[in-house]
Design an enzyme around this catalytic site. Structure first.
Site, mmCIF file in Angstrom:
data_model
loop_
_atom_site.group_PDB
_atom_site.id
_atom_site.type_symbol
_atom_site.label_atom_id
_atom_site.label_comp_id
_atom_site.label_asym_id
_atom_site.label_seq_id
_atom_site.Cartn_x
_atom_site.Cartn_y
_atom_site.Cartn_z
ATOM 1 C CG ASP A 398 8.168 12.070 38.808
ATOM 2 O OD1 ASP A 398 8.622 13.039 39.278
ATOM 3 O OD2 ASP A 398 8.401 10.960 38.616
ATOM 4 C CD GLU A 451 10.238 16.382 38.125
ATOM 5 O OE1 GLU A 451 11.636 16.618 38.275
ATOM 6 O OE2 GLU A 451 10.000 15.390 37.377
#
Length: 720
Positions: A398, A451
């Site tokens: 993330d 990401e």
């Protein structure tokens, strides 16, 4: 009463950082002496293993310090008389150091890849005695103790042995059992007592909102052999992104357990044709509203759904069903909760001391110090823990962009340049490369997905070639461009035609995943179906056409739960998906379409085999702005039949629309998003069309298509 030494005074006051120098058995001029600190005890007797009395200890300080000689050197246990009870146990301070020099060396270097088996709390036998070994990294603390129900949460009772070589503290406490609650009490470098801390390497935690660590059951042997499907660049990959707490719930609102999710989620996902589940973070976290993206337990599956072994069973059940498990994993930042990593030993240990480097303004979180060896080692060991100990198939990292740039979401003067004066976070870049190399070495079956929302070059390029080394990168640009296009009224789409074609300019610069993730259906953004323009029929048709375009487009697929049934409301982490919506044929139709798109993609090599290869794509029509029609070919190997994808993104049907094709014969309509079974009008081509020897678009043959309104067609030549 024995005269108190300075060390004894520090011990009874809870300030002694070297308890093993005083407590336990010691050879003295008077013989073998045993010392024990047991606040509240009335009497202490030393017993041999056979029950014989070796000696009695006298209380030398009212706080609970007991001292006495024993008849002989032998393994012993203490019989302790309390005001209302009596207990017997071995002496924690009679056991030798447990962590070996190699472990300590690797910890200090930040290269211990099995940190979860070395630090933390582990039930084991030492010298034949069952108990729990605790170990924690806190190099700047003056004293570290284990506290829990077993010692009345009294930090004076079990101060730990300091292994100065690595800044690690350890102790073996006999007779403790799995399930024991515990934390660490630390004195900072200034001698101040810190808030009780959960175990950074703990394998289990209490169920939120409680936040103590829990001694887990012994970790069984590693899962070997059984893994999920391939995630190579030429494999069909369709990922179902799931928040485990809100996918489905009991009627009374209770969340499903891992075993219940295994019963329901696994067969649902496989029945829908998805190849992988991506779980939003299941690392232990204090706040439900963070969705797991602010973790405090990087080695512990959240207790919300069961114990660690239940999660292992869930992963195994997914693998038996042919489903891969990808975990969202958050090494970018961590929360400021007092029991967490922040100021862990009284210093900025895991984070940067300077808030311009160590505090994330957007999320009010702390940023890891990627320049510190031990911190890098901690994070990499966490990543490997999920892959090797639980058998997961991949990690989605993330907020990579926030790691790559020192000025991420900061104004001038609010960030610290790198050593060259630039904005790149060189330490984070080095960490990400080391992470991906470590996964390739120690968990070669696994993939790591970034990401990353910027145009950072070479995210999915091998480290050896100058890249960051990720397996795939989320294509955030494609998602933004195409969603904005689809939100427009079709009458205006001709003026924004390039929004749907621009992604092909860079589609092969990385190994991309096309994400329609949870980020698109929260924070007031509404659901995907709510973004679509027009009346109700047109909104559903728009969404179906968009899914058809997405599944035809190069790149692996990711869809957030609820989007496959066109849920009307945006996602709420406190409520289940609106499953009753499937009683409506329009919602049921979207679900059927997603299922069929997954199946067609998986069985059609041209739609997945060359996702990352520019030779796997070719435009047929990429300039029909007036009609908002797009057409392109997807190619596999020379032995694979090509696929033709045609999209009409206006509500006007296109009758007898000519499209050039390179192969004469019958073309089978494999997908028509306007089919009646999907909730459409049923307009189409009767399942197939025949070519005509009429040149078009550079080909000698062509087909005349009926392209339904707001629809996508997928056609394959008959016979391959």
């Amino acid at each position: 009463m024995l005269e108190m030494t300075p060390a004894m005074t520090r011990l009874v006051e809870g300030r002694d950082g070297d308890p093993f120098a005083l407590l336990g058995p010691h050879d003295t001029a008077e013989g073998k002496v045993v010392r024990a600190f047991l606040p509240g005890a009335r009497a202490v007797t030393v017993l041999a293993a056979d029950g014989a009395t070796l000696g009695a200890l006298s209380q030398t300080h009212p706080a609970g310090l007991f001292v006495g000689t024993v008849d002989r050197a032998a393994p012993y246990r203490l019989r302790i008389t309390w005001p209302k009870a009596e207990s017997e146990t071995e002496d924690p301070y009679a056991f030798p150091p447990l962590l070996g020099p190699l472990d300590l060396h690797l910890i200090a270097e930040g290269r211990h890849r099995e940190l979860g088996r070395v630090l933390g709390a582990h039930a084991m036998k030492v010298e034949g005695i069952p108990g729990v070994r605790f170990a924690v990294w806190a190099p700047n603390a003056q004293r570290v103790s284990v506290v829990g129900d077993f010692n009345g949460w009294d930090g004076r009772r079990h101060p730990m042995r300091r292994r100065i070589e690595a800044g690690v503290w350890e102790i073996f406490i006999p007779r403790l059992l799995p399930g024991t609650r515990y934390k660490y009490e630390l004195l900072g470098p200034d001698g101040a007592t810190l808030p009780l801390k959960a175990d950074p390497c703990g394998g289990q935690a209490e169920k939120s909102p409680a936040n103590a660590s829990v001694v887990p059951d012994p970790m069984p042997p590693r899962l070997e052999g059984l893994q999920g499907p391939s995630h190579s660049p030429d494999a069909p990959i369709s990922i179902y992104e799931v928040h485990a707490g809100s996918w489905m719930r009991h009627e009374d609102g209770r969340q499903l357990s891992w075993d219940e999710l295994g019963d329901r989620l696994v067969p649902y996902a496989t029945g829908m044709g998805f190849t992988h589940l991506e779980l939003m973070p299941i690392t232990e976290h204090p706040f439900d509203g963070s969705w797991g993206y602010q973790p405090v337990g990087m080695f512990a599956p959240t207790s919300r759904f069961g114990n660690p072994d239940a999660f292992r069973r869930f992963v195994a059940r997914a693998h038996v069903a042919g489903l891969g498990i990808i975990l969202d994993w958050v090494p970018a930042h961590f929360p400021t909760d007092p029991h967490g990593l922040g100021h862990f030993d009284g210093t900025a240990l895991y984070e940067h001391a300077d808030p311009r480097e160590g505090f994330h303004q957007d999320w009010s979180t702390l940023i890891y110090n990627f320049g510190r060896h031990e911190v890098r080692g901690y994070l990499i060991a966490s990543a490997l823990h999920w892959l090797r100990e639980f058998g997961c198939d991949g990690l989605r990292v993330d907020a990579v962009a926030s790691m790559l740039y020192r000025d991420y979401s900061r104004k001038a003067g609010e960030w610290v340049p790198n050593i060259h004066g630039g904005r790149e976070n060189l330490e984070a870049i080095s960490f990400l490369k080391e992470l991906n190399e470590a996964v390739a070495e120690h968990a070669p079956w696994a993939t790591v997905i970034a990401e990353e929302s910027t145009a950072w070059p070479g995210v999915s390029k091998p480290v050896s070639e100058g890249g960051l080394g990720f397996g795939f990168k989320w294509n955030m640009g494609w998602m933004n461009d195409t969603l904005h296009y689809m939100e427009r009224d079709p009458i205006h789409r001709g003026f924004h035609y390039d929004a749907m074609t621009f992604g092909l300019v860079y589609a092969f610069s990385e190994r991309f995943i096309l994400p329609l993730s949870h980020d698109e259906v929260v924070h007031g953004k509404g659901s995907l179906i709510a973004k679509m323009p027009g009346d109700r029929w047109q909104r559903f048709a728009n969404l179906r056409a968009y899914y058809g375009f997405m599944w035809g487009h190069p790149g692996k697929k990711l869809l957030f739960m609820g989007c496959e049934i066109a849920q009307d409301r945006e996602w709420n982490h406190d409520a289940a998906i609106d499953w009753p919506a499937l009683e409506d044929p329009m919602h049921l139709g979207v679900q059927r379409l997603v299922r069929d798109l997954n199946r067609v993609m998986a069985t059609t090599p041209a739609l997945h085999r060359r996702d990352a290869d520019p030779g796997g794509f070719g435009w047929v029509i990429g300039d029909d702005r007036a009609n908002s029609v797009y057409a392109f070919f997807r190619y596999g190997t020379s032995a694979d039949p090509m696929a033709l994808v045609v999209c009409n993104l206006t509500p006007v049907p296109r009758i007898s629309y000519r499209v050039g094709v390179p192969r004469a014969g019958r073309w089978i309509e494999r997908i028509n998003t306007d089919a009646a079974e999907y909730g459409g009008s049923g307009l189409g081509n009767g399942g197939a069309v025949m070519t005509e020897p009429v040149p078009a678009h550079g080909h000698a043959q062509s087909v005349l298509l009926t392209i339904p309104p707001l629809a996508t067609l997928m056609l394959l030549p008959e016979g391959g």
